[in-house]
Design a protein around this motif. Structure first.
Motif, short mmCIF file in Angstrom:
data_model
loop_
_atom_site.label_atom_id
_atom_site.label_comp_id
_atom_site.label_asym_id
_atom_site.label_seq_id
_atom_site.Cartn_x
_atom_site.Cartn_y
_atom_site.Cartn_z
N ILE A 19 -11.22 -37.25 -4.89
CA ILE A 19 -12.60 -37.59 -4.51
C ILE A 19 -12.75 -39.11 -4.35
O ILE A 19 -13.38 -39.59 -3.39
CB ILE A 19 -13.58 -37.04 -5.56
N LEU A 20 -12.19 -39.87 -5.29
CA LEU A 20 -12.27 -41.33 -5.20
C LEU A 20 -11.58 -41.84 -3.94
O LEU A 20 -12.10 -42.73 -3.24
CB LEU A 20 -11.65 -41.97 -6.44
N LEU A 21 -10.41 -41.30 -3.64
CA LEU A 21 -9.68 -41.73 -2.44
C LEU A 21 -10.44 -41.37 -1.17
O LEU A 21 -10.49 -42.16 -0.22
CB LEU A 21 -8.29 -41.10 -2.43
N MET A 22 -11.02 -40.18 -1.12
CA MET A 22 -11.78 -39.78 0.07
C MET A 22 -12.98 -40.69 0.28
O MET A 22 -13.31 -41.05 1.42
CB MET A 22 -12.23 -38.32 -0.07
N GLU A 23 -13.65 -41.06 -0.82
CA GLU A 23 -14.79 -41.99 -0.69
C GLU A 23 -14.31 -43.35 -0.20
O GLU A 23 -14.95 -43.98 0.64
CB GLU A 23 -15.48 -42.11 -2.05
N GLU A 24 -13.19 -43.82 -0.75
CA GLU A 24 -12.67 -45.13 -0.36
C GLU A 24 -12.24 -45.13 1.10
O GLU A 24 -12.42 -46.13 1.82
CB GLU A 24 -11.49 -45.48 -1.27
N LEU A 25 -11.66 -44.02 1.56
CA LEU A 25 -11.18 -43.93 2.94
C LEU A 25 -12.25 -43.44 3.90
O LEU A 25 -11.99 -43.31 5.09
CB LEU A 25 -9.98 -42.98 3.00
N ASP A 26 -13.46 -43.14 3.37
CA ASP A 26 -14.54 -42.59 4.18
C ASP A 26 -14.07 -41.32 4.89
O ASP A 26 -14.32 -41.11 6.08
CB ASP A 26 -15.03 -43.63 5.21
N HIS A 27 -13.38 -40.48 4.13
CA HIS A 27 -12.81 -39.24 4.68
C HIS A 27 -13.66 -38.05 4.28
O HIS A 27 -13.96 -37.86 3.10
CB HIS A 27 -11.38 -39.06 4.15
N THR A 28 -14.06 -37.24 5.24
CA THR A 28 -14.82 -36.03 4.98
C THR A 28 -13.87 -34.83 4.95
O THR A 28 -13.03 -34.69 5.86
CB THR A 28 -15.87 -35.79 6.08
#
Length: 287
Positions: free
Chosen positions: A206-215
């Motif tokens: 979840i943290l990585l997806m937020e950092e990468l702006d990945h949905t």
């Protein structure tokens, strides 16, 4: 025998029919020469009919003999696969009875083969599910051949022991020490270990997806991020897929960081070549 009586009646019918034909030809006044020709035609018709009937029965006999040979060959194969002794036939039996006995035996052994394979498949499915939960190795058995009755019995007892262990782990956990004293230690079960690994990996994902702006764009990613933690299936395949997803996101972040470092270095070089004032550089450095 009744068949001989019927054959005699058939011959009698033929004689009566020929006598009736001769009487009719005599009443009509057909000359002897034409009577001979007509008799020859009748004989040819009768001979052709009888030859055809004999050929059909000979064909039936050949089919039965061919079926017997095929059944014997298939029986040999099935007996080897099922680890059974050779099938003994009654040599004094007729061709028809022998073919029926062999064909019936083939059908019985084919059913035994199907039943054993179906039971093996069911045991393997149970074994895989239990091994996923208990983190144990699969039962060693040759899946390329038909299992023997002894193999299936050992497999049943193995699966039963895993089920017993699963119930024990779920109800009490894994313990160390000879007695339940004050120092009694309860270790997490394999299922609990997987749950902890899932929760930890999910948090990082979840943290990585937020950092990468990945949905999340796949059903598995949505299950990981959006579904309730208790609803996630903790199978071995899902845990491996979870680890792969985490590694992919970490690799993407590392790649992005490398690109950013390179772009920043190029920007600094361009600032130097263009002699951009420090104040303007600081205003852009925020971004």
């Amino acid at each position: 025998a009744l068949s001989e009586v019927l054959a005699a009646e058939a011959a009698s019918c033929l004689n009566r029919a020929m006598a009736a034909l001769r009487d009719i030809w005599e009443e009509i006044g057909i000359p002897e020469e034409q009577r001979l020709e007509r008799t020859e035609v009748v004989k040819k018709h009768i001979k052709s009919l009888l030859d055809m009937m004999v050929a059909e029965e000979e064909s039936l006999k050949e089919r039965l003999l061919k079926s017997i040979a095929l059944c014997r060959k298939e029986l040999d194969t099935l007996c080897r696969e099922l680890q059974l002794g050779p099938f003994e036939t009654e040599e004094e039996s007729t061709i028809l009875q022998m073919e029926k006995n062999l064909r019936t035996r083939v059908e019985v052994l084919q059913k035994q083969k199907r039943d054993r394979k179906q039971e093996l498949k069911a045991l393997q499915e149970q074994d895989r599910d239990l091994c996923d939960i208990l983190c144990t190795a699969l039962f060693s058995i040759d899946t390329g051949s038909v299992p023997s009755l002894e193999d299936l019995d050992r497999y049943r007892r193995h699966v039963a022991s895993l089920n017993t262990l699963k119930v024990s782990v779920e109800s009490e956990g894994v313990t160390e020490g000879p007695a339940r004293g004050p120092w009694f230690l309860t270790l997490p079960s394999p299922q609990e270990q997987r749950r902890e690994e899932f929760v930890s990996n999910k948090r990082q994902i979840i943290l990585l997806m937020e950092e990468l702006d990945h949905t999340p764009d796949t059903s598995f990613e949505r299950d990981v991020v959006c579904e309730d933690e208790e609803a996630f299936c903790l199978s071995k395949d899902n845990i491996v897929a979870l680890q792969n997803l985490l590694q992919q996101l970490e690799a993407r972040r590392a790649l992005n960081e490398a690109v950013c470092v390179e772009l920043r270095a190029r920007i600094v070089a361009l600032w130097e070549r263009l002699q951009i004032p420090e104040e303007e550089r600081e205003a852009s450095a925020v971004h």
